[in-house]
Design an enzyme around this catalytic site. Structure first.
Site, PDB file in Angstrom:
ATOM      1  N   ILE A   1      -4.750   1.068  -2.439  1.00 29.12           N
ATOM      2  CA  ILE A   1      -5.517  -0.403  -2.764  1.00 29.12           C
ATOM      3  C   ILE A   1      -6.659  -0.252  -1.926  1.00 29.12           C
ATOM      4  O   ILE A   1      -6.847  -0.722  -0.740  1.00 29.12           O
ATOM      5  CB  ILE A   1      -4.687  -1.529  -2.541  1.00 29.12           C
ATOM      6  CG1 ILE A   1      -3.311  -1.555  -3.250  1.00 29.12           C
ATOM      7  CG2 ILE A   1      -5.484  -2.801  -2.913  1.00 29.12           C
ATOM      8  CD1 ILE A   1      -2.599  -2.829  -3.062  1.00 29.12           C
ATOM      9  N   ASP A   2      -7.892   0.259  -2.440  1.00 31.41           N
ATOM     10  CA  ASP A   2      -9.037   0.028  -1.830  1.00 31.41           C
ATOM     11  C   ASP A   2      -9.826  -1.550  -1.981  1.00 31.41           C
ATOM     12  O   ASP A   2      -9.381  -2.070  -2.900  1.00 31.41           O
ATOM     13  CB  ASP A   2     -10.021   0.959  -2.444  1.00 31.41           C
ATOM     14  CG  ASP A   2     -11.621   1.031  -1.578  1.00 31.41           C
ATOM     15  OD1 ASP A   2     -11.486   1.281  -0.398  1.00 31.41           O
ATOM     16  OD2 ASP A   2     -12.705   0.860  -1.992  1.00 31.41           O
TER      17      ASP A   2
ATOM     18  N   ASP B   1       0.891  -1.016  -0.004  1.00 33.86           N
ATOM     19  CA  ASP B   1      -0.027   0.107  -0.047  1.00 33.86           C
ATOM     20  C   ASP B   1       0.900   1.271   0.119  1.00 33.86           C
ATOM     21  O   ASP B   1       0.665   2.243  -0.716  1.00 33.86           O
ATOM     22  CB  ASP B   1      -0.700   0.149   1.418  1.00 33.86           C
ATOM     23  CG  ASP B   1      -2.429  -0.639   1.078  1.00 33.86           C
ATOM     24  OD1 ASP B   1      -2.783  -1.013   0.095  1.00 33.86           O
ATOM     25  OD2 ASP B   1      -2.888  -0.356   2.113  1.00 33.86           O
TER      26      ASP B   1
ATOM     27  N   THR C   1      -8.799  -3.824   0.490  1.00 32.43           N
ATOM     28  CA  THR C   1      -7.572  -4.945   0.581  1.00 32.43           C
ATOM     29  C   THR C   1      -7.998  -6.308   0.851  1.00 32.43           C
ATOM     30  O   THR C   1      -7.173  -6.964   0.374  1.00 32.43           O
ATOM     31  CB  THR C   1      -6.891  -4.321   1.891  1.00 32.43           C
ATOM     32  OG1 THR C   1      -6.889  -2.554   1.719  1.00 32.43           O
ATOM     33  CG2 THR C   1      -5.307  -4.578   1.690  1.00 32.43           C
TER      34      THR C   1
ATOM     35  N   GLU D   1      -3.603   7.277   2.314  1.00 38.59           N
ATOM     36  CA  GLU D   1      -4.219   6.552   3.624  1.00 38.59           C
ATOM     37  C   GLU D   1      -3.090   6.547   4.544  1.00 38.59           C
ATOM     38  O   GLU D   1      -3.469   6.206   5.576  1.00 38.59           O
ATOM     39  CB  GLU D   1      -5.024   5.365   3.156  1.00 38.59           C
ATOM     40  CG  GLU D   1      -5.724   4.434   4.223  1.00 38.59           C
ATOM     41  CD  GLU D   1      -6.272   3.259   3.894  1.00 38.59           C
ATOM     42  OE1 GLU D   1      -6.345   3.209   2.355  1.00 38.59           O
ATOM     43  OE2 GLU D   1      -6.948   2.664   4.679  1.00 38.59           O
TER      44      GLU D   1
ATOM     45  N   ASP E   1     -11.074   7.566   0.405  1.00 38.76           N
ATOM     46  CA  ASP E   1     -11.953   6.587  -0.398  1.00 38.76           C
ATOM     47  C   ASP E   1     -12.867   7.438  -1.294  1.00 38.76           C
ATOM     48  O   ASP E   1     -13.339   6.691  -2.231  1.00 38.76           O
ATOM     49  CB  ASP E   1     -12.935   5.857   0.688  1.00 38.76           C
ATOM     50  CG  ASP E   1     -12.253   5.281   1.599  1.00 38.76           C
ATOM     51  OD1 ASP E   1     -11.548   4.224   1.113  1.00 38.76           O
ATOM     52  OD2 ASP E   1     -12.219   5.048   2.876  1.00 38.76           O
TER      53      ASP E   1
ATOM     54  N   ASP F   1      -6.050   6.508  -2.280  1.00 41.86           N
ATOM     55  CA  ASP F   1      -6.067   5.332  -1.720  1.00 41.86           C
ATOM     56  C   ASP F   1      -5.421   4.209  -2.441  1.00 41.86           C
ATOM     57  O   ASP F   1      -5.982   4.068  -3.651  1.00 41.86           O
ATOM     58  CB  ASP F   1      -7.623   4.975  -1.617  1.00 41.86           C
ATOM     59  CG  ASP F   1      -8.092   3.767  -0.782  1.00 41.86           C
ATOM     60  OD1 ASP F   1      -6.862   2.939  -0.504  1.00 41.86           O
ATOM     61  OD2 ASP F   1      -9.034   3.532  -0.257  1.00 41.86           O
TER      62      ASP F   1
HETATM   63 MG   LIG Z   1     -10.128   2.246   1.053  1.00 35.52          MG
END
Ligand SMILES: [Mg+2]
Length: 391
Positions: A174-175, A72, A177, A97, A317, A172
């Site tokens: 890697i949304d 990430d 995860t 993030e 996000d 973000d």
């Molecule tokens: Mg996210």
């Protein structure tokens, strides 16, 4: 012509050019980010690091975070590096993030940042990975890869004129995860919406105006859009809404089907009472993983609304997908402020900003605490108020 006039003309041309190039650059770096995400899942050595859950004595003795966090952070830092080096005006206002500082029980800390060259980045990553040079070199190769322009669809990009000096960026990396790590095959929920799996994984990048707080440019990349044998291909979509300018990727402009039932996309853990009331009002309720993915479903027209009653999303996000929804005439508003307090949609629209210290970056101040409603057609939100608001 005086030097001052020349300098002003040059500055004007630079700002205009930067407007166009920021979209190109974001598309390219989102593709690089998606590529890193795919490489980690497809490389035998890296995937082992991703899925193993280290316990007790197995845990990395030097640095406690797991490989998932490193993946990430690395993607986030790649976006920061590539955009920051090209657009110095914005470099101090790129937020993500994840904190990029790793620390261990002995109190040692290390900051993960993209270095001047591949060898230096590999050396730094090797330290966080306890000397795993194979993994470090593989990752550094992708971070420094010079993407060919043909890897990204750059056709028909609009001329933009964005005031980058007053903008910020939320990333973000890697949304969704958990879907990324489990890597399970996607299951369809309803109306071509994936309930779970790699299809719900997204890379989210959003540019916001630091003065107005509005999201103005968004890029959403799905690294695992289609599979050809063992090879995955991604899909990238973008949208811009600034002043009178509204533009988005051509694939978002397809006609919505008028005759299908209205679809609300929700998280599987959403309040059963809400699902029930939506169904009673004639909605098909589709459950799906990933906040970024659910917003994309609304932008694409697979769903009409995305409702979230909890404060489980953050600015990273929503910033990118929100800009895309605005480019389509839609938006994202606070669930509570619209449905409980009865505020109008303009007042209740989400706004963006950022605190600068690392501790503050992940704090509640960046949380969309009051839940969200994402929509393309605002008349549906007015209808929803009538359906759901306690009278
Ligand atoms: Mg996210």
């Amino acid at each position: 012509m005086s030097n001052i006039v020349l300098a002003v003309i040059e500055l004007f041309l630079t700002v205009r050019d930067m407007g166009t190039s920021i979209l190109e650059s974001l598309l390219k770096v989102s593709e690089k980010a998606a590529n890193i995400a795919r490489v980690i899942r497809q490389d035998e050595h890296l995937i082992k690091l991703l899925v193993q859950e280290k316990k007790g004595a197995e845990k990395n003795p030097r640095f406690v975070q797991d490989f998932k966090t490193l993946a990430d952070v690395l993607i986030q830092e790649t976006v920061k590096h590539d955009i920051g080096s090209r657009f110095p005006d914005i470099v101090n206002h790129i937020f993500g993030e994840e904190s990029n500082t790793f620390s261990n029980v002995l109190g040692d800390t290390i900051t993960v940042q993209v270095q001047a060259d591949q060898v230096a980045t590999a050396a730094l990553l090797s330290t966080v990975l306890s000397g795993d040079t194979q993994a470090a070199e593989r990752l550094a190769l992708e971070v420094h890869r010079d993407l060919r322009l043909e890897d990204v669809d750059m056709e028909n990009l609009p001329q933009l004129n964005l005031p980058l000096e007053q903008c910020g960026i939320w990333i973000d990396p890697i949304d969704s995860t958990s879907e990324y790590i489990s890597g399970e095959e996607a299951k369809l929920s309803a109306n071509d919406i994936y309930k779970s799996g790699l299809g719900c994984v997204t890379v989210l990048i959003g540019v916001f105006d630091r003065v107005s707080g509005q999201p103005i440019l968004g890029v959403v990349n799905q690294p695992f859009y289609t599979q050809h044998g063992s090879r995955w291909e991604g899909m990238c979509q973008w949208g811009v809404k600034f002043g009178d300018l509204s533009k988005c990727s051509a694939s978002l402009l397809r006609n919505m089907e008028d005759d299908r039932a209205k679809v609300a996309v929700l998280s599987g853990s959403e309040d059963p009472n809400l699902k029930c009331r939506l169904r009673s009002a004639g909605y098909v309720v589709a459950e799906a993983s990933g906040a970024g993915y659910k917003q994309l479903c609304v932008a694409r027209g697979n769903a009409d609304l995305y409702l979230l009653t909890k404060g489980s999303t953050f600015m990273w996000d929503t910033c990118g997908p929100h800009a895309i929804l605005r480019s389509l005439g839609g938006g994202i508003v606070s669930y509570k402020r619209v449905l409980e307090n009865g505020e109008n949609l303009e007042e209740a629209e989400l706004k963006y900003g950022a605190n600068h210290t690392a501790e503050e970056q992940c704090s509640a101040s960046h949380c969309n605490l009051e839940g969200i409603i994402a929509f393309r057609d605002r008349s549906l939100v007015h209808e929803l108020v009538k359906i759901l608001r306690p009278s």
